[in-house]
Design a protein around this motif. Structure first.
Motif, PDB file in Angstrom:
ATOM      1  N   LYS A  92      10.949  58.115  67.420  1.00 60.84           N
ATOM      2  CA  LYS A  92      11.493  58.821  68.742  1.00 60.84           C
ATOM      3  C   LYS A  92      12.615  58.701  68.924  1.00 60.84           C
ATOM      4  CE  LYS A  92       6.459  58.548  70.849  1.00 60.84           C
ATOM      5  NZ  LYS A  92       5.969  57.584  72.076  1.00 60.84           N
ATOM      6  N   PHE A  93      13.090  57.525  68.650  1.00 60.54           N
ATOM      7  CA  PHE A  93      14.778  57.492  69.070  1.00 60.54           C
ATOM      8  C   PHE A  93      15.846  58.209  67.852  1.00 60.54           C
ATOM      9  CE2 PHE A  93      18.728  55.625  68.602  1.00 60.54           C
ATOM     10  CZ  PHE A  93      19.083  55.424  69.570  1.00 60.54           C
ATOM     11  N   LYS A  94      15.165  58.145  66.964  1.00 60.13           N
ATOM     12  CA  LYS A  94      16.140  58.899  65.498  1.00 60.13           C
ATOM     13  C   LYS A  94      15.974  60.302  65.950  1.00 60.13           C
ATOM     14  CE  LYS A  94      16.603  54.627  62.417  1.00 60.13           C
ATOM     15  NZ  LYS A  94      16.932  54.175  61.521  1.00 60.13           N
ATOM     16  N   SER A  95      14.701  61.107  65.898  1.00 59.10           N
ATOM     17  CA  SER A  95      14.718  61.726  66.254  1.00 59.10           C
ATOM     18  C   SER A  95      14.944  62.856  67.098  1.00 59.10           C
ATOM     19  CB  SER A  95      13.494  62.827  65.973  1.00 59.10           C
ATOM     20  OG  SER A  95      12.188  62.211  67.448  1.00 59.10           O
ATOM     21  N   GLY A  96      15.591  61.842  68.026  1.00 65.48           N
ATOM     22  CA  GLY A  96      16.372  62.581  69.694  1.00 65.48           C
ATOM     23  C   GLY A  96      16.061  61.773  71.036  1.00 65.48           C
ATOM     24  N   ASN A  97      15.252  61.555  71.062  1.00 64.88           N
ATOM     25  CA  ASN A  97      14.477  60.782  72.159  1.00 64.88           C
ATOM     26  C   ASN A  97      15.443  59.806  72.606  1.00 64.88           C
ATOM     27  OD1 ASN A  97      13.097  60.056  74.637  1.00 64.88           O
ATOM     28  ND2 ASN A  97      11.020  60.453  73.781  1.00 64.88           N
ATOM     29  N   GLU A  98      16.299  59.734  73.411  1.00 67.04           N
ATOM     30  CA  GLU A  98      16.992  58.854  74.170  1.00 67.04           C
ATOM     31  C   GLU A  98      15.926  58.198  75.068  1.00 67.04           C
ATOM     32  OE1 GLU A  98      20.785  58.134  72.687  1.00 67.04           O
ATOM     33  OE2 GLU A  98      20.125  59.566  71.604  1.00 67.04           O
ATOM     34  N   GLY A  99      15.365  58.524  75.440  1.00 69.73           N
ATOM     35  CA  GLY A  99      15.036  57.542  76.563  1.00 69.73           C
ATOM     36  C   GLY A  99      14.280  56.105  76.172  1.00 69.73           C
TER      37      GLY A  99
END
Length: 131
Positions: A92-99
């Protein structure tokens, strides 16, 4: 800390002039937090003890072993373990979910029982998740 002091004074029905925590003691506590010798969360716990006992911040931190910060090597190992255990959140983080980054920070802080410096945790996680 100001809010904590005023809340506790109000709860105990005391005026500021009757505070069990002197201005010098409060300054010492703030210095411990600002110099990252203890975390803000630990600072609140120390303040509560100061208010209850009238003891100095440094004395409480030393007596209860609250100032022992987690080493960078230990933090890196803990952060690596948290990342390994949560591959779906890494994706999720690597796909752009900074939260989801906050999740990782929270897990590392939890694993260190609040003894880790949050700035160091952020830096280490950014480095590991970028790789």
């Amino acid at each position: 800390m100001q809010t904590e002091l005023l809340r506790r004074l109000n709860d105990s029905g005391k005026e500021i002039t009757a505070s069990p925590v002197s201005a010098a003691s409060l300054a010492e506590l703030i210095q411990l937090v600002e110099s990252a010798k203890i975390t803000g969360a630990v600072g609140k716990k120390v303040f509560a003890k100061m208010f209850e006992t009238g003891r100095r911040a440094g004395e409480i931190v030393e007596a209860e072993g609250l100032g022992a910060q987690v080493s960078s090597d230990s933090l890196e190992q803990i952060a690596s373990e948290v990342i390994e255990k949560n591959p779906e959140n890494v994706a999720k983080f690597k796909s752009g979910n900074e939260g989801v980054f906050k999740f990782f920070v929270g897990q590392v802080i939890k694993a260190t029982r609040g003894q880790a410096n949050p700035q160091a945790v952020n830096e280490i996680l950014k480095k590991l998740l970028a790789g």
